[in-house]
Design a protein around this motif. Sequence first.
Motif, PDB file in Angstrom:
ATOM      1  N   UNK A   1       0.875  -1.228  -0.007  1.00  0.00           N
ATOM      2  CA  UNK A   1       0.013   0.045   0.059  1.00  0.00           C
ATOM      3  C   UNK A   1       0.958   1.224  -0.087  1.00  0.00           C
ATOM      4  N   UNK A   2       1.948   1.233   0.760  1.00  0.00           N
ATOM      5  CA  UNK A   2       2.762   2.523   0.892  1.00  0.00           C
ATOM      6  C   UNK A   2       3.875   2.652  -0.185  1.00  0.00           C
ATOM      7  N   UNK A   3       4.392   1.573  -0.477  1.00  0.00           N
ATOM      8  CA  UNK A   3       5.453   1.747  -1.368  1.00  0.00           C
ATOM      9  C   UNK A   3       5.244   1.029  -2.715  1.00  0.00           C
ATOM     10  N   UNK A   4       5.633   1.481  -4.124  1.00  0.00           N
ATOM     11  CA  UNK A   4       5.428   0.936  -5.200  1.00  0.00           C
ATOM     12  C   UNK A   4       6.706   0.175  -5.745  1.00  0.00           C
ATOM     13  N   UNK A   5       7.968   0.000  -4.795  1.00  0.00           N
ATOM     14  CA  UNK A   5       8.962  -0.633  -5.545  1.00  0.00           C
ATOM     15  C   UNK A   5      10.169   0.129  -4.701  1.00  0.00           C
ATOM     16  N   UNK A   6      11.318  -0.543  -5.020  1.00  0.00           N
ATOM     17  CA  UNK A   6      12.536  -0.284  -4.288  1.00  0.00           C
ATOM     18  C   UNK A   6      12.893   1.394  -4.421  1.00  0.00           C
ATOM     19  N   UNK A   7      12.720   1.834  -5.755  1.00  0.00           N
ATOM     20  CA  UNK A   7      13.082   3.195  -5.889  1.00  0.00           C
ATOM     21  C   UNK A   7      12.167   4.119  -5.022  1.00  0.00           C
ATOM     22  N   UNK A   8      10.862   3.902  -5.290  1.00  0.00           N
ATOM     23  CA  UNK A   8       9.832   4.481  -4.434  1.00  0.00           C
ATOM     24  C   UNK A   8      10.114   4.631  -2.915  1.00  0.00           C
TER      25      UNK A   8
ATOM     26  N   UNK B   1      13.048   6.961  -2.346  1.00  0.00           N
ATOM     27  CA  UNK B   1      12.692   8.424  -2.632  1.00  0.00           C
ATOM     28  C   UNK B   1      11.851   8.602  -1.168  1.00  0.00           C
ATOM     29  N   UNK B   2      11.014   7.857  -0.882  1.00  0.00           N
ATOM     30  CA  UNK B   2      10.179   8.334   0.285  1.00  0.00           C
ATOM     31  C   UNK B   2      10.976   8.820   1.666  1.00  0.00           C
ATOM     32  N   UNK B   3      12.055   7.563   1.906  1.00  0.00           N
ATOM     33  CA  UNK B   3      13.032   7.662   3.025  1.00  0.00           C
ATOM     34  C   UNK B   3      13.788   8.987   2.905  1.00  0.00           C
TER      35      UNK B   3
ATOM     36  N   UNK C   1      11.349  12.174   3.343  1.00  0.00           N
ATOM     37  CA  UNK C   1      10.582  12.280   4.531  1.00  0.00           C
ATOM     38  C   UNK C   1      11.770  12.207   5.992  1.00  0.00           C
ATOM     39  N   UNK C   2      12.762  11.266   5.692  1.00  0.00           N
ATOM     40  CA  UNK C   2      13.522  11.268   6.731  1.00  0.00           C
ATOM     41  C   UNK C   2      14.959  11.475   6.586  1.00  0.00           C
ATOM     42  N   UNK C   3      15.481  11.789   5.336  1.00  0.00           N
ATOM     43  CA  UNK C   3      16.820  12.202   5.352  1.00  0.00           C
ATOM     44  C   UNK C   3      17.654  10.968   5.497  1.00  0.00           C
ATOM     45  N   UNK C   4      18.811  11.523   4.920  1.00  0.00           N
ATOM     46  CA  UNK C   4      20.105  10.461   5.075  1.00  0.00           C
ATOM     47  C   UNK C   4      20.167   9.414   6.146  1.00  0.00           C
ATOM     48  N   UNK C   5      19.849  10.093   7.354  1.00  0.00           N
ATOM     49  CA  UNK C   5      19.833   9.273   8.501  1.00  0.00           C
ATOM     50  C   UNK C   5      18.658   8.144   8.625  1.00  0.00           C
ATOM     51  N   UNK C   6      17.781   8.291   7.778  1.00  0.00           N
ATOM     52  CA  UNK C   6      16.386   7.295   7.738  1.00  0.00           C
ATOM     53  C   UNK C   6      17.030   6.011   7.190  1.00  0.00           C
TER      54      UNK C   6
END
Length: 317
Positions: A262-269, A272-274, A277-282
């Motif tokens: 539901x949340x992610x469309x794949x590894x690239x998505x 991008x979201x991390x 929304x969370x920056x490099x430390x995510x």
Amino acid sequence: MREQNASSTSFIETIAGFTAGIVSTLTLHPLDLLKTRLQVDSISRTRVVGSSTRLLRHIYTREGGIAAFYRGLTPNIIGNSTSWAAYFLFYGNIKQALSRRGGSGGDSKELGASEYFFASGAAGILTALLTNPIWVLKTRMLSTGSAAPGAYTSFIAGARQILKHEGFAGFYRGLVPALFGVSHGAFQFMAYEKLKAYRTSTTTTATTTTSSTTAANANNSRNSLGTLDLLGISGLSKVFAGCITYPYQVLRTRLQSYNAAIVYRGVWDVTRQIWRQEGITGFYKGLGPNLLRVLPGTWVTFLVYENTKGVLYKSIG
């Protein structure tokens, strides 16, 4: 004779890896659970030790005490024991093939760093393809409490749920970052083998030319390394690989979580979201517990593996 030796070596590598996987999992499962919970957390921006302490308190008080820290133990044991058994089986056979092909007159040659990297990477790919379904189940069971809505009640129940609602493809969620993570094992074993060879050469008084070193001689010299040697070598190689490749574990865990479809469309998505929304430390969430787990886990795994292998070689003769 060569076929018999190859068969014996494959058996020894498989049993040693299987044993190491079981022992390390039983010893360190609670830290694995903590790391997984932190990796799937896409809301909190804290990654300090305090957040780990709060999570530990939450699991203990609200999910069933000490027993809650062993949720998902079955898939973790199955996954780790199977993975290590398969990995060392593939890795040992690929190393033997490379060594025989590069030797002359029936002798085995000493492998270089690039060949260790290739052997480890190939073994890792084969192991990932074989065991990914187990890791999907393990991730989902570790990432939620047993009382959470929709939580799997058991390993078998989880497999049935995935097959029913997601089909066969559901068992291979997170495979792309898992395949990328093969580089972790490749870096680790490249460093491990070269450090072990270096340490063996510095502690051996009577040297033998590498072109005439047989598999049996190599095993004997490696087994002569002491516990402190193996602790240092395995620890350094794991830290080296972990510093380079940790982010893939976060990507894989996010893609294997319950709501991933539901949340992610794949590894690239998810990447991008991390990042957004969370920056490099995510990409380094859960690194603290992982570092706490990684060295004890590596020490236990390699000590059990090397010692089991040594006992088996002696018993078979």
